[in-house]
Design a protein around this motif. Structure first.
Motif, short mmCIF file in Angstrom:
data_model
loop_
_atom_site.label_atom_id
_atom_site.label_comp_id
_atom_site.label_asym_id
_atom_site.label_seq_id
_atom_site.Cartn_x
_atom_site.Cartn_y
_atom_site.Cartn_z
N CYS A 275 -6.75 3.84 7.62
CA CYS A 275 -5.68 4.81 7.88
C CYS A 275 -6.08 6.22 7.44
N CYS A 278 -3.13 7.62 4.69
CA CYS A 278 -3.07 7.17 3.29
C CYS A 278 -4.45 6.77 2.77
N GLY A 282 -1.85 2.11 2.37
CA GLY A 282 -0.63 1.61 3.02
C GLY A 282 0.42 2.71 3.10
N CYS A 283 0.90 2.97 4.32
CA CYS A 283 1.92 4.01 4.51
C CYS A 283 2.68 3.69 5.79
N CYS A 286 0.43 3.35 9.09
CA CYS A 286 -0.34 2.11 9.24
C CYS A 286 0.53 0.89 8.96
ZN LIG Z 1 -1.61 4.47 6.07
#
Ligand SMILES: [Zn+2]
Length: 351
Positions: A275, A278, A282-283, A286
């Motif tokens: 991604c 981030c 994890g965001c 994504c």
């Molecule tokens: Zn992300």
């Protein structure tokens, strides 16, 4: 006594010349077209114009010779007034026209207003970026027809008539044998046939499907890539797509390959990139996974090579395909893909 009152009381002949003289004076004195219309109505008006009234009274005269004589005179006088009206009208119209021309004069010596600079549409910019990246690896950009034969669009890339995989691509058919291509893959076949192998091409172009919702459009852009040579392996595919992902999304990007199924490649692999928002933690972009799918790829199916006139025992290859809109959204941070099609200049300038 006004000429009108005289006309109403005395003999018609007495006043015709006086009325006419008065009319001619008023015609000359009229300063605009509306004023001139009033003069025309006052002297020649159908019902109560002063000359009209005089003519009517001539009709009631008892002496036929005098009646004829005076009628002739009145007609001549009316004609003079009409001619004067026409002449004055032409002069006044010309004056109005000339005034209009002066007020909208074009000054050729004035500096031109500054030209606004144009901007490339993000889709165009992205397609050029992709071409440039693959040009570094020796790929040539080629094109193909958008109105394509069913045979090239489906059959020769391993989607024979009646095969259920065709149903996944809602197709605009032109007639029984032609359609709007649903992907750029038919150009794989066309390129192998036309150029022979070894071969390295990318195919940026439009494709069409009968889809229309927030993320699908009836017309969209794809880039197809095809590399065929001796001893091409999955390692070549991986290295190539890693180079692409890092050139497009930043040097710190990683890619991962996931097994998948496409009719025209074996094995087939979907490619994710770490991604770019981030960095993999994890965001929202994504969906918390740290990875974003960017394209589909795989080793070219031996049957597809054969359909392109290439011997799969001597040559192998890999192919990949991606949506340019999707790449543009990810590369330039465009959250709503519909913006790419709404032609809002503010959005394009902001890019
Ligand atoms: Zn992300």
């Amino acid at each position: 006594m006004t000429p009108g009152a005289a006309a109403a009381q005395g003999q018609p002949g007495d006043d015709a010349h006086a009325v006419t003289a008065q009319a001619l004076d008023e015609v000359v004195a009229a300063t605009d077209l509306r004023h001139l219309d009033e003069v025309r109505a006052r002297y020649l008006g159908r019902g109560d114009g002063l000359l009209t009234v005089l003519k009517r009274r001539v009709g009631g005269m008892t002496d036929p010779a005098a009646r004829a004589q005076l009628g002739k005179t009145l007609n001549e006088l009316s004609t003079r007034v009409e001619e004067a009206l026409a002449e004055r009208q032409a002069a006044l119209s010309a004056a109005v026209e000339s005034q209009r021309r002066q007020s909208e004069v074009v000054d050729l010596t004035r500096p031109a207003p500054p030209l606004r600079r144009g901007y490339l549409h993000p889709t165009t910019r992205c397609a050029r970026d992709i071409r440039r990246i693959f040009a570094h690896l020796g790929y040539t950009a080629v094109g193909g027809p958008e109105v394509e034969y069913d045979r090239y669009n489906f059959t020769l890339v391993n989607m024979p008539p009646g095969h259920p995989s065709r149903d996944t691509q809602a197709t605009f058919y032109i007639d029984d044998v032609r359609l709007l291509r649903t992907h750029t893959s038919p150009v794989q076949i066309r390129s192998m046939v036309a150029l022979g192998v070894p071969l390295k091409v990318i195919v940026p172009g439009k494709a069409y499907r009968r889809d229309y919702d927030a993320t699908h459009f009836p017309m969209f852009h794809q880039v197809e890539g095809l590399c065929v040579d001796r001893d091409i392996t999955v390692a070549d595919l991986k290295g190539t797509l890693e180079f692409f992902a890092r050139s497009m999304f930043g040097p710190e990007r990683a890619i991962r390959l996931r097994p998948h199924h496409f009719r025209f490649t074996e094995p087939s692999l979907e490619v994710d990139v770490s991604c770019m928002v981030c960095g993999g933690d994890g965001c929202r972009t994504c969906k918390g996974s740290g990875w974003i799918e960017i394209l589909g790829s795989g080793m070219v199916h031996p049957d597809v090579l054969r359909n392109g006139g290439v011997d799969p025992d001597r040559f192998t290859g890999f192919a990949f395909g991606m949506g340019i809109e999707r790449i543009a959204q990810l590369a330039y941070g465009i959250e709503d893909g519909r913006l790419l099609y709404e032609n809002d200049l503010r959005f394009i300038r902001q890019m």
